[in-house]
Structures are given as structure tokens and as C-alpha cells.
Design a protein around this motif. Structure first.
Motif, PDB file in Angstrom:
ATOM      1  N   ALA A   1       0.844  -1.193   0.000  1.00  0.00           N
ATOM      2  CA  ALA A   1       0.000   0.000   0.000  1.00  0.00           C
ATOM      3  C   ALA A   1       0.882   1.245   0.000  1.00  0.00           C
ATOM      4  CB  ALA A   1      -0.899  -0.019   1.237  1.00  0.00           C
ATOM      5  N   SER A   2       0.252   2.381  -0.245  1.00  0.00           N
ATOM      6  CA  SER A   2       0.982   3.642  -0.235  1.00  0.00           C
ATOM      7  C   SER A   2       1.373   4.001   1.199  1.00  0.00           C
ATOM      8  CB  SER A   2       0.125   4.758  -0.829  1.00  0.00           C
ATOM      9  OG  SER A   2      -0.200   4.473  -2.173  1.00  0.00           O
ATOM     10  N   LEU A   3       2.529   4.616   1.333  1.00  0.00           N
ATOM     11  CA  LEU A   3       2.992   5.076   2.642  1.00  0.00           C
ATOM     12  C   LEU A   3       2.397   6.442   2.960  1.00  0.00           C
ATOM     13  CD1 LEU A   3       6.751   4.162   2.206  1.00  0.00           C
ATOM     14  CD2 LEU A   3       5.243   3.144   3.914  1.00  0.00           C
ATOM     15  N   CYS A   4       2.183   6.701   4.229  1.00  0.00           N
ATOM     16  CA  CYS A   4       1.797   8.042   4.627  1.00  0.00           C
ATOM     17  C   CYS A   4       3.012   8.963   4.452  1.00  0.00           C
ATOM     18  CB  CYS A   4       1.288   8.060   6.064  1.00  0.00           C
ATOM     19  SG  CYS A   4       2.578   7.803   7.307  1.00  0.00           S
ATOM     20  N   PRO A   5       2.820  10.266   4.364  1.00  0.00           N
ATOM     21  CA  PRO A   5       3.946  11.167   4.092  1.00  0.00           C
ATOM     22  C   PRO A   5       5.108  11.026   5.075  1.00  0.00           C
ATOM     23  CG  PRO A   5       1.887  12.326   3.772  1.00  0.00           C
ATOM     24  CD  PRO A   5       1.529  10.984   4.347  1.00  0.00           C
ATOM     25  N   ASP A   6       4.814  10.899   6.366  1.00  0.00           N
ATOM     26  CA  ASP A   6       5.886  10.799   7.351  1.00  0.00           C
ATOM     27  C   ASP A   6       6.706   9.536   7.170  1.00  0.00           C
ATOM     28  OD1 ASP A   6       5.236  13.198   8.485  1.00  0.00           O
ATOM     29  OD2 ASP A   6       4.092  12.345  10.148  1.00  0.00           O
ATOM     30  N   GLU A   7       6.068   8.434   6.738  1.00  0.00           N
ATOM     31  CA  GLU A   7       6.797   7.192   6.506  1.00  0.00           C
ATOM     32  C   GLU A   7       7.520   7.221   5.171  1.00  0.00           C
ATOM     33  OE1 GLU A   7       3.820   4.305   9.141  1.00  0.00           O
ATOM     34  OE2 GLU A   7       3.672   4.331   6.956  1.00  0.00           O
ATOM     35  N   ALA A   8       6.911   7.862   4.174  1.00  0.00           N
ATOM     36  CA  ALA A   8       7.525   7.930   2.844  1.00  0.00           C
ATOM     37  C   ALA A   8       8.861   8.666   2.893  1.00  0.00           C
ATOM     38  CB  ALA A   8       6.578   8.609   1.867  1.00  0.00           C
ATOM     39  N   THR A   9       8.987   9.644   3.768  1.00  0.00           N
ATOM     40  CA  THR A   9      10.248  10.389   3.845  1.00  0.00           C
ATOM     41  C   THR A   9      11.405   9.504   4.308  1.00  0.00           C
ATOM     42  OG1 THR A   9       9.796  11.109   6.123  1.00  0.00           O
ATOM     43  CG2 THR A   9       9.047  12.545   4.337  1.00  0.00           C
ATOM     44  N   LEU A  10      11.091   8.416   5.008  1.00  0.00           N
ATOM     45  CA  LEU A  10      12.142   7.544   5.531  1.00  0.00           C
ATOM     46  C   LEU A  10      12.847   6.767   4.428  1.00  0.00           C
ATOM     47  CD1 LEU A  10      10.254   6.115   8.651  1.00  0.00           C
ATOM     48  CD2 LEU A  10      11.891   8.015   8.588  1.00  0.00           C
ATOM     49  N   VAL A  11      12.194   6.604   3.276  1.00  0.00           N
ATOM     50  CA  VAL A  11      12.792   5.855   2.163  1.00  0.00           C
ATOM     51  C   VAL A  11      12.764   6.681   0.876  1.00  0.00           C
ATOM     52  CG1 VAL A  11      12.448   3.506   3.013  1.00  0.00           C
ATOM     53  CG2 VAL A  11      10.554   4.692   1.888  1.00  0.00           C
ATOM     54  N   ALA A  12      12.731   7.990   1.025  1.00  0.00           N
ATOM     55  CA  ALA A  12      12.625   8.862  -0.145  1.00  0.00           C
ATOM     56  C   ALA A  12      13.784   8.680  -1.109  1.00  0.00           C
ATOM     57  CB  ALA A  12      12.531  10.321   0.303  1.00  0.00           C
ATOM     58  N   SER A  13      14.972   8.362  -0.600  1.00  0.00           N
ATOM     59  CA  SER A  13      16.146   8.232  -1.465  1.00  0.00           C
ATOM     60  C   SER A  13      16.446   6.784  -1.844  1.00  0.00           C
ATOM     61  CB  SER A  13      17.377   8.833  -0.769  1.00  0.00           C
ATOM     62  OG  SER A  13      17.652   8.144   0.447  1.00  0.00           O
ATOM     63  N   ALA A  14      15.589   5.860  -1.433  1.00  0.00           N
ATOM     64  CA  ALA A  14      15.824   4.440  -1.708  1.00  0.00           C
ATOM     65  C   ALA A  14      15.328   4.075  -3.109  1.00  0.00           C
ATOM     66  CB  ALA A  14      15.112   3.580  -0.671  1.00  0.00           C
ATOM     67  N   GLY A  15      15.790   2.932  -3.601  1.00  0.00           N
ATOM     68  CA  GLY A  15      15.355   2.436  -4.894  1.00  0.00           C
ATOM     69  C   GLY A  15      13.952   1.868  -4.835  1.00  0.00           C
ATOM     70  N   PRO A  16      13.364   1.565  -5.999  1.00  0.00           N
ATOM     71  CA  PRO A  16      11.978   1.087  -6.054  1.00  0.00           C
ATOM     72  C   PRO A  16      11.734  -0.184  -5.239  1.00  0.00           C
ATOM     73  CG  PRO A  16      12.718   1.737  -8.236  1.00  0.00           C
ATOM     74  CD  PRO A  16      13.919   1.784  -7.348  1.00  0.00           C
TER      75      PRO A  16
ATOM     76  N   PHE B   1       9.690  -1.781   2.090  1.00  0.00           N
ATOM     77  CA  PHE B   1       9.424  -0.953   3.264  1.00  0.00           C
ATOM     78  C   PHE B   1       7.928  -0.701   3.405  1.00  0.00           C
ATOM     79  CE2 PHE B   1       8.957   3.043   5.529  1.00  0.00           C
ATOM     80  CZ  PHE B   1       9.856   2.923   6.581  1.00  0.00           C
ATOM     81  N   ALA B   2       7.272  -0.360   2.280  1.00  0.00           N
ATOM     82  CA  ALA B   2       5.832  -0.087   2.319  1.00  0.00           C
ATOM     83  C   ALA B   2       5.045  -1.320   2.722  1.00  0.00           C
ATOM     84  CB  ALA B   2       5.363   0.429   0.962  1.00  0.00           C
ATOM     85  N   ALA B   3       5.446  -2.484   2.219  1.00  0.00           N
ATOM     86  CA  ALA B   3       4.750  -3.720   2.577  1.00  0.00           C
ATOM     87  C   ALA B   3       4.926  -4.027   4.055  1.00  0.00           C
ATOM     88  CB  ALA B   3       5.259  -4.878   1.737  1.00  0.00           C
ATOM     89  N   GLY B   4       6.138  -3.814   4.576  1.00  0.00           N
ATOM     90  CA  GLY B   4       6.372  -4.038   5.994  1.00  0.00           C
ATOM     91  C   GLY B   4       5.552  -3.110   6.859  1.00  0.00           C
ATOM     92  N   ARG B   5       5.487  -1.824   6.458  1.00  0.00           N
ATOM     93  CA  ARG B   5       4.679  -0.876   7.231  1.00  0.00           C
ATOM     94  C   ARG B   5       3.195  -1.209   7.119  1.00  0.00           C
ATOM     95  NH1 ARG B   5       9.076   0.153   9.085  1.00  0.00           N
ATOM     96  NH2 ARG B   5       9.698   2.105  10.051  1.00  0.00           N
ATOM     97  N   ALA B   6       2.749  -1.681   5.944  1.00  0.00           N
ATOM     98  CA  ALA B   6       1.345  -2.064   5.795  1.00  0.00           C
ATOM     99  C   ALA B   6       1.005  -3.219   6.732  1.00  0.00           C
ATOM    100  CB  ALA B   6       1.058  -2.451   4.348  1.00  0.00           C
ATOM    101  N   CYS B   7       1.901  -4.190   6.837  1.00  0.00           N
ATOM    102  CA  CYS B   7       1.686  -5.298   7.764  1.00  0.00           C
ATOM    103  C   CYS B   7       1.666  -4.805   9.204  1.00  0.00           C
ATOM    104  CB  CYS B   7       2.772  -6.362   7.582  1.00  0.00           C
ATOM    105  SG  CYS B   7       2.645  -7.322   6.064  1.00  0.00           S
ATOM    106  N   ALA B   8       2.566  -3.879   9.521  1.00  0.00           N
ATOM    107  CA  ALA B   8       2.612  -3.339  10.883  1.00  0.00           C
ATOM    108  C   ALA B   8       1.309  -2.627  11.230  1.00  0.00           C
ATOM    109  CB  ALA B   8       3.797  -2.389  11.021  1.00  0.00           C
ATOM    110  N   HIS B   9       0.786  -1.845  10.293  1.00  0.00           N
ATOM    111  CA  HIS B   9      -0.483  -1.155  10.551  1.00  0.00           C
ATOM    112  C   HIS B   9      -1.634  -2.150  10.674  1.00  0.00           C
ATOM    113  CE1 HIS B   9       0.827   2.995  10.427  1.00  0.00           C
ATOM    114  NE2 HIS B   9       1.521   2.757   9.313  1.00  0.00           N
ATOM    115  N   ALA B  10      -1.596  -3.230   9.893  1.00  0.00           N
ATOM    116  CA  ALA B  10      -2.638  -4.258  10.021  1.00  0.00           C
ATOM    117  C   ALA B  10      -2.590  -4.898  11.399  1.00  0.00           C
ATOM    118  CB  ALA B  10      -2.462  -5.321   8.940  1.00  0.00           C
TER     119      ALA B  10
END
Length: 226
Positions: free
Chosen positions: A29-44, A50-59
Motif C-alpha cells: 500500500a501507499s505510505l503516509c507522508p511521514d513514513e515515505a520520507t524515511l525511504v525517499a532516497s531508496a530504490g523502487p 518498506f511499504a509492505a512491511g509498514r502495511a503489515c505493521a499497521h494491520a
């Protein structure tokens, strides 16, 4: 094995009071802005994982009734859970997973996923298993014997992820002695005595693992503090 079955395998490793979520990384899923900044310079790929891990954490947090704020990242890369929650996030081989619990039900949680393939290189295998007596790793004729070095790798990663947020210990593989129970999907880990504090140095930590057709899951749960 389907993602649902993988999630079931992961849930068997932890008490019912621990919320567990598993998802494929390509469905992130899409990251919220505060989480997206944590991987802004990372590759696709890194951003998807990272987004999948955070989505699981939120679930997992939703299952606990505690979702609603970004999950930050500490100086050691550890997730920063809401106050009153402990947990762990992992991803590998196209899967992500997270486990979380209220502090009244756990004092610490570690969770790790590893792909069965590729195997560890011989130098990495020797490094991971350094100091381990052959008798603690299971017989060579056991069906899981080809994977025991990766199971050990994952278990030691889990110990680090479980303890680091609370102790700050920068454990290396050689700092954790490990005994595997290949028949029953368990392991016992002991942290080197040069680490102290928290009453955990030299204490036997009992964890669980499961092996699917494609992945290894390892988990460690510590009971709530008295």
C-alpha cells in the motif's frame, strides 16, 4: 504455499495475544507522508519492501485497536511503535510480515523472514555457525539439515531484533549461542555473558521457527515484565 498459509505458519510461532500480518511485497500500500520520507532516497524495490512491511505493521496495530499514527524508524533502523506497543517487522523473498502486541502481553518481540534460496555462502555459513557444536544443530540426515544454517541465521537475526530496541546491544552472530530443535521447530539462544543488563545475559531464550516451501520464519517472544 499461499500468503494465507504463510500467515498461518507465522501466527503459530507466537502467542494468541500477538497480532501477526503477512503480505506480498508487490501488493504494498501507499505510505503516509511521514513514513515515505524515511525511504525517499531508496530504490523502487526497497520502497516496495518498506511499504509492505509498514502495511503489515499497521494491520497488526489495527488488530490491537492501536493504529492511527505513523511508524517511525530509530537510529538502528528499528521501527518506532506507538507507546504501549512492542513489535517487529521483516521482509524477504517477496513477502513482508509484522508482529505486534501490547506491553501488557509482551515485553519484546522478534520476527524474521528469510528465503530458502539462495543458500548461505560457505564463508557466511561458517560465520553464522561459529562456535556451535554439531550436536546442537540437528543430524545431517534430518530433512531440514540443508537449511539449518539459514534457520540459525534467521534465529540470530530474530534475537537481535527482539533485544535491540530495549537494550541497544549490537549483537554479532558470534555473540549468540544457538541450539536448534529441528524436529519440533524450536531453538534456544543464549547471549554472550559480556553483554549485561536487563537480566538477559546468559539467559536461555526459547523461540520458534517454521519452514515453508519458499521461506523460513523465526520468532521470539518475551513475556511482560513483572
Amino acid at each position: 504455499m499461499t500468503t494465507r498459509a504463510e500467515a498461518g505458519a507465522a501466527r503459530t510461532l507466537l502467542p494468541d495475544t500477538v497480532a501477526v500480518a503477512v503480505a506480498p511485497t508487490h501488493d504494498a500500500a501507499s505510505l503516509c507522508p511521514d513514513e515515505a520520507t524515511l525511504v525517499a532516497s531508496a530504490g523502487p524495490q526497497r520502497r516496495r519492501e518498506f511499504a509492505a512491511g509498514r502495511a503489515c505493521a499497521h494491520a497488526a496495530l489495527r488488530a490491537l485497536g492501536r493504529d492511527g499514527e505513523p511508524i517511525g524508524r530509530g537510529g538502528g533502523g528499528e521501527p518506532l511503535w506507538p507507546a504501549g506497543v512492542v513489535g517487529s517487522i521483516s521482509h524477504a523473498g517477496g513477502l513482508a510480515a509484522a508482529a505486534a502486541a501490547l506491553v501488557g502481553d509482551a515485553s519484546a518481540i522478534g520476527l524474521d523472514i528469510e528465503s530458502l534460496d539462495p543458500p548461505l555462502s560457505p564463508p557466511d555459513e561458517r560465520f553464522v555457525l561459529a562456535g556451535a557444536a554439531a550436536s546442537t544443530l540437528g543430524g545431517d540426515d534430518h530433512p531440514l539439515a540443508p537449511y539449518r544454517s539459514k534457520i540459525a541465521f534467521s534465529a540470530k537475526e530474530t534475537v537481535f531484533k527482539c533485544l535491540y530496541p530495549h537494550t541497544g546491544w549490537l549483537l554479532e552472530f558470534g555473540d549468540v549461542d544457538l541450539s536448534l530443535d529441528l524436529d519440533n521447530g524450536g531453538y534456544v539462544a543464549t547471549v554472550d555473558s559480556r553483554f549485561c543488563g536487563g537480566g538477559l545475559a546468559g539467559v536461555a531464550l526459547s523461540g520458534r521457527f517454521a519452514v515453508s516451501h519458499t521461506h523460513i520464519f523465526t520468532a521470539l517472544w518475551l513475556p511482560p515484565r513483572a
